[in-house]
Structures are given as structure tokens and as C-alpha cells.
Scaffold this motif. Structure first.
Motif, PDB file in Angstrom:
ATOM      1  N   MET A   1       8.357 -17.560  -1.111  1.00  0.00           N
ATOM      2  CA  MET A   1       9.152 -16.351  -0.861  1.00  0.00           C
ATOM      3  C   MET A   1       8.788 -15.770   0.505  1.00  0.00           C
ATOM      4  O   MET A   1       7.626 -15.688   0.863  1.00  0.00           O
ATOM      5  N   LYS A   2       9.805 -15.376   1.249  1.00  0.00           N
ATOM      6  CA  LYS A   2       9.576 -14.723   2.553  1.00  0.00           C
ATOM      7  C   LYS A   2       9.928 -13.238   2.420  1.00  0.00           C
ATOM      8  O   LYS A   2      11.035 -12.892   2.029  1.00  0.00           O
ATOM      9  N   ASP A  26      -0.050 -10.991  -0.395  1.00  0.00           N
ATOM     10  CA  ASP A  26      -1.001 -11.879   0.288  1.00  0.00           C
ATOM     11  C   ASP A  26      -0.734 -13.360   0.044  1.00  0.00           C
ATOM     12  O   ASP A  26      -0.886 -14.180   0.941  1.00  0.00           O
ATOM     13  N   GLY A  27      -0.354 -13.664  -1.196  1.00  0.00           N
ATOM     14  CA  GLY A  27      -0.240 -15.072  -1.558  1.00  0.00           C
ATOM     15  C   GLY A  27       1.113 -15.693  -1.251  1.00  0.00           C
ATOM     16  O   GLY A  27       1.336 -16.856  -1.552  1.00  0.00           O
ATOM     17  N   TRP A 150       2.837  -1.223  -6.734  1.00  0.00           N
ATOM     18  CA  TRP A 150       4.309  -1.285  -6.698  1.00  0.00           C
ATOM     19  C   TRP A 150       4.749  -2.620  -6.079  1.00  0.00           C
ATOM     20  O   TRP A 150       5.672  -3.276  -6.560  1.00  0.00           O
ATOM     21  N   GLY A 151       4.064  -3.018  -5.015  1.00  0.00           N
ATOM     22  CA  GLY A 151       4.345  -4.322  -4.391  1.00  0.00           C
ATOM     23  C   GLY A 151       4.156  -5.458  -5.389  1.00  0.00           C
ATOM     24  O   GLY A 151       4.951  -6.392  -5.453  1.00  0.00           O
ATOM     25  N   LYS A 152       3.106  -5.349  -6.200  1.00  0.00           N
ATOM     26  CA  LYS A 152       2.821  -6.398  -7.212  1.00  0.00           C
ATOM     27  C   LYS A 152       3.931  -6.444  -8.273  1.00  0.00           C
ATOM     28  O   LYS A 152       4.311  -7.518  -8.741  1.00  0.00           O
TER      29      LYS A 152
END
Ligand SMILES: Cc1cc2nc3c(=O)[nH]c(=O)nc-3n(C[C@H](O)[C@H](O)[C@H](O)COP(=O)(O)O)c2cc1C
Length: 174
Positions: A1-2, A26-27, A150-152
Motif C-alpha cells: 500500500m502506498k 511504518d510497515g 487512528w492511523g492504525k
């Protein structure tokens, strides 16, 4: 994913939130964090997730964020998702008059959400708000951690729906 996170920030608080959100990815294959004045529609080519954030100014995103969205081409494919966030005052901590006004004029994140949806991009989550204690900050305690979480959540939702044709009728909201 970008993934690309595009933000504006006058005093640095929204930048901190943008960086915390980015740290959740990060991953992933590619994660880019750009100030809105450095971001061009070209930068967004090939990205499957665009996260846009702005300070709330007079109930709206900043002019630079507006301009950026105006210049974005409409989404042609069904697989470009977005999420929107803003920084703002806590409405609960204001007096009755200001509370009324703030609710009346609204906030940046909802307006980003509306505009990106109109352009054909697919919302992953509801617009999110991060609270500043004062005009210049600081952020309320714990907001940077909440931004990373939230990003997670966004990352998890995208992973869950990977490969699916997410249509207007089946938004990922919720
Ligand atoms: C000109 C101006 C207008 C603002 N209007 C609002 C507003 O309508 N609602 C709100 O909650 N906060 C408002 N704020 C406070 C901003 O939300 C706050 O300055 C911002 O979150 C700080 O983010 P930054 O450090 O990234 O600039 C305003 C701030 C400025 C400077």
C-alpha cells in the motif's frame, strides 16, 4: 500500500499529528508526509490512500488545503481511499456563545471529507478531530498517541478490504 499524508499547519500542531499518523504506517510499502504547499497532484500518482489534515480556521480548512483539493483530479478508479482530520478547539471547553458559533460554522475535517467525496475518493473512516489547548497549541495530552492509533485503525480497515471493490454503497465508515 502506498500512503500519503498531506497537511497544513500554522503553528506546528497539525504537523505533529500528521507525523504521528504517518508513524502508524511504518510497515507499508511507501509512506510520504508532505506539507500541502509542497504537494502537487503529481505527488499523489500511484497512491491508494490519501490522508489530508488541516487546522480549523473559521470553521474551514486553510486556503492552501482548499486549493490543493481544487487542483486534485477527480478519482477515476474505485480504489483510491482517503481520510480527513483537523485540529481544533474543544467545543466543550468554550462558553455558550462560542459553542453555538463553533457548531454553526463547523470544522475543517468534515469539509475536507465532503470535498474529497464529491471528487470520487472513498472515505475509509469518519473525519477525525485532534484538540489543541490554545490557538498556538499545545496539543491536548495524548493526542499524538491517539493520532497514531487512528492511523492504525485506517491501516486495518484498508487491509481488511484489500482486493474488494469498495463502492459508494459499501463505504468503510464506522
Ligand atoms: C485565524 C484562525 C481561525 C481559527 N478558527 C477556529 C475555528 O473556527 N474553530 C476552532 O476550533 N479552532 C479555530 N482556530 C484554532 C485552530 O484550530 C488552531 O490554531 C490550530 O488547530 C493549530 O494548528 P496548527 O498549529 O497546525 O496551526 C483558529 C485559529 C486561527 C489562527
Amino acid at each position: 500500500m502506498k500512503v500519503i499524508v498531506v497537511y497544513d499547519s500554522m503553528y506546528g500542531n497539525t504537523r505533529k499529528i500528521a507525523e504521528s499518523i504517518s508513524s502508524a504506517f511504518d510497515g507499508t510499502e511507501c509512506i510520504k508526509t508532505l506539507h500541502v504547499e509542497k504537494a502537487t497532484p503529481e505527488d499523489l500518482k500511484g497512491f491508494s490512500l490519501i490522508i489530508i489534515g488541516s487546522p480549523t480556521h473559521g470553521g474551514r480548512p486553510t486556503p492552501a488545503v482548499h486549493k490543493f483539493m481544487d487542483n486534485l483530479p477527480g478519482a477515476v478508479k474505485n480504489d483510491v481511499h482517503f481520510a480527513s482530520f483537523d485540529t481544533r478547539f474543544s467545543v466543550k471547553e468554550q462558553g455558550a456563545g462560542l459553542r453555538f458559533l463553533m457548531r454553526l460554522i463547523g470544522y475543517a475535517a468534515e469539509k475536507i471529507d465532503r470535498k474529497m467525496s464529491e471528487k470520487g475518493y472513498k472515505p475509509v473512516v469518519k473525519p477525525e478531530a485532534f484538540i489543541v489547548v490554545d490557538k498556538e497549541g499545545p496539543l491536548r495530552e495524548g493526542e499524538e498517541e491517539r493520532a497514531r492509533n487512528w492511523g492504525k485503525i485506517i491501516e486495518g480497515k484498508i487491509a481488511l478490504h484489500k482486493g474488494e471493490n469498495v463502492t459508494e454503497q459499501t463505504p468503510l465508515h464506522g
